[in-house]
Write a protein that holds these residues in place. Structure first.
Motif, short mmCIF file in Angstrom:
data_model
loop_
_atom_site.label_atom_id
_atom_site.label_comp_id
_atom_site.label_asym_id
_atom_site.label_seq_id
_atom_site.Cartn_x
_atom_site.Cartn_y
_atom_site.Cartn_z
N ILE A 31 0.82 -1.04 0.00
CA ILE A 31 -0.02 -0.19 0.02
C ILE A 31 1.06 1.18 0.09
CG2 ILE A 31 -1.91 1.27 1.23
CD1 ILE A 31 -2.61 -1.43 0.29
N PHE A 32 0.50 2.18 -0.79
CA PHE A 32 1.27 3.40 -0.80
C PHE A 32 0.50 4.65 -0.67
CE2 PHE A 32 -0.07 3.63 -5.28
CZ PHE A 32 0.05 4.75 -5.83
N ALA A 36 -0.10 9.11 5.92
CA ALA A 36 -0.42 9.75 7.14
C ALA A 36 -0.76 8.86 8.13
CB ALA A 36 -1.21 10.86 7.24
N GLU A 37 -1.50 7.76 7.83
CA GLU A 37 -2.22 6.75 8.72
C GLU A 37 -1.21 5.55 9.24
OE1 GLU A 37 -5.27 4.77 6.90
OE2 GLU A 37 -6.66 6.84 6.27
N TRP A 38 -0.15 5.66 8.43
CA TRP A 38 0.97 4.78 8.78
C TRP A 38 2.35 4.75 8.89
CZ3 TRP A 38 4.07 3.57 4.79
CH2 TRP A 38 3.52 3.76 3.44
N GLN A 39 2.84 5.93 8.34
CA GLN A 39 4.38 5.95 8.20
C GLN A 39 4.97 6.64 9.44
OE1 GLN A 39 6.36 8.82 5.83
NE2 GLN A 39 4.66 9.94 5.29
N MET A 40 4.44 7.59 10.23
CA MET A 40 5.14 8.29 11.25
C MET A 40 5.20 7.65 12.19
SD MET A 40 5.78 11.01 9.42
CE MET A 40 6.79 11.79 10.78
N GLN A 41 4.64 6.29 12.63
CA GLN A 41 5.18 5.77 13.65
C GLN A 41 6.70 5.13 13.69
OE1 GLN A 41 2.88 1.79 14.03
NE2 GLN A 41 2.05 2.49 11.93
N PHE A 42 7.05 5.22 12.51
CA PHE A 42 8.35 4.40 12.30
C PHE A 42 9.47 5.46 12.39
CE2 PHE A 42 5.44 1.58 10.24
CZ PHE A 42 5.45 0.51 10.95
N TRP A 43 9.24 6.80 12.55
CA TRP A 43 10.04 7.83 12.53
C TRP A 43 10.05 8.53 14.03
CZ3 TRP A 43 13.14 7.79 8.51
CH2 TRP A 43 12.69 6.96 7.27
N GLU A 44 10.82 7.97 15.12
CA GLU A 44 10.98 8.51 16.34
C GLU A 44 11.32 9.95 16.15
OE1 GLU A 44 13.10 6.11 18.70
OE2 GLU A 44 12.17 4.27 18.56
N ASP A 45 12.17 10.34 15.37
CA ASP A 45 12.64 11.75 15.07
C ASP A 45 12.17 12.02 13.68
OD1 ASP A 45 13.76 14.15 14.67
OD2 ASP A 45 15.96 13.41 14.65
N PRO A 46 11.21 12.82 13.62
CA PRO A 46 10.43 13.14 12.09
C PRO A 46 11.60 13.83 11.12
CG PRO A 46 9.01 13.69 13.76
CD PRO A 46 10.25 13.40 14.58
N ASN A 47 12.54 14.33 11.69
CA ASN A 47 13.61 15.02 11.10
C ASN A 47 14.53 14.08 10.10
OD1 ASN A 47 12.80 17.82 11.18
ND2 ASN A 47 13.51 17.94 13.41
N GLN A 163 -1.08 -2.94 6.17
CA GLN A 163 -2.23 -1.89 6.05
C GLN A 163 -3.48 -2.68 5.77
OE1 GLN A 163 -2.15 0.92 7.46
NE2 GLN A 163 -3.80 2.22 6.73
N GLY A 164 -3.55 -3.65 5.40
CA GLY A 164 -4.68 -4.47 4.76
C GLY A 164 -5.63 -4.00 3.65
N SER A 165 -5.69 -2.48 3.59
CA SER A 165 -6.47 -1.89 2.29
C SER A 165 -5.94 -0.67 1.83
CB SER A 165 -8.12 -1.70 2.81
OG SER A 165 -8.17 -0.92 3.86
N GLY A 166 -6.11 -0.49 0.59
CA GLY A 166 -5.77 1.04 0.12
C GLY A 166 -5.03 0.69 -1.23
N LYS A 167 -4.49 1.81 -1.85
CA LYS A 167 -4.17 1.65 -3.31
C LYS A 167 -2.61 0.75 -3.38
CE LYS A 167 -3.42 3.99 -7.65
NZ LYS A 167 -4.12 2.71 -8.26
N ARG A 168 -2.60 -0.03 -3.94
CA ARG A 168 -1.14 -0.78 -3.89
C ARG A 168 -0.38 -0.42 -5.21
NH1 ARG A 168 -4.44 -4.48 -1.46
NH2 ARG A 168 -3.20 -5.63 0.28
N LEU A 169 0.95 -0.21 -4.95
CA LEU A 169 1.85 0.20 -6.07
C LEU A 169 1.96 -1.10 -7.06
CD1 LEU A 169 3.94 2.49 -6.44
CD2 LEU A 169 5.53 1.22 -5.49
#
Length: 205
Positions: A31-32, A36-47, A163-169
């Motif tokens: 899914i790509f 905003a629903e799934w990526q930021m949890q993997f960036w403890e430091d957003p910078n 993610q389970g659902s969404g548009k796939r690359l």
């Protein structure tokens, strides 16, 4: 890929002009969209993500986008700043937008509209002098350009979530394409960047 093949590939790229590099964030199930629903949890430091992207400033001097991706980025980035210069780069770099519904007078954020045959226009853009061209998002445009062998490199930022659902690359890809893995890098909290190039056999078809 052997060193000889890598050298031959590099020579072909220099002869053919600029590279078109596709970079997309994806989940484990491909899914790509709605990142905003799934990526930021993997960036403890957003910078950290911005610092990773800093290399774009020197490698790329153009962005290629589809309409939806262009409108999404243009709604956010003009007001953004950072301490590494990425915001300055993305706001100033020329954008080439492929769309059949936008008008030229709607273009802003240093963007120009691609009209007519998109594959011919992108091929012509690659032949122009300059640094490489970056494309993000833009799934439908990507599949169109893949069919014409116009993509030189794929950078997939694999996030460890299903993610389970969404548009796939590559959701609507209609033929098999073989890739060669040319680089791997781990960033963030378990995000793996896999860089692929189409195999020589694919180019010779």
């Amino acid at each position: 890929m052997s060193k000889t093949e890598t050298t031959e590939k590099s020579t072909r790229e220099q002869t053919n002009g600029r590279k078109l590099v596709v970079e997309n964030k994806v989940t484990l199930d491909g899914i790509f969209d709605k990142q905003a629903e799934w990526q930021m949890q993997f960036w403890e430091d957003p910078n950290e993500l911005i610092r990773y992207s800093k290399g774009h400033n020197t490698q790329f001097d153009a962005l290629l986008l589809g309409r939806v991706t262009y409108q999404g980025l243009a709604a956010v980035w003009p007001s953004m700043t950072d301490d590494v210069g990425y915001a300055d780069w993305i706001n100033s770099v020329p954008k080439h937008v492929a769309s059949t519904s936008l008008d030229t007078d709607e273009m802003e954020w240093n963007a120009r509209l691609i009209t007519g045959n998109v594959t011919d226009k992108v091929a012509a853009l690659k032949r122009q002098p300059g640094r490489d061209i970056l494309m993000v998002g833009s799934g439908e445009l990507l599949e169109t350009l893949m069919q014409q062998d116009l993509v030189d490199e794929y950078r997939l930022m694999i996030h460890p979530v299903v993610q389970g659902s969404g548009k796939r690359l590559f959701e609507d890809a209609n033929e098999s394409t073989t890739m060669n893995l040319v680089d791997t890098e781990t960033i963030g909290s378990g995000v793996v960047v896999l860089t692929y190039e189409p195999s020589k056999e694919e180019e010779d078809k």
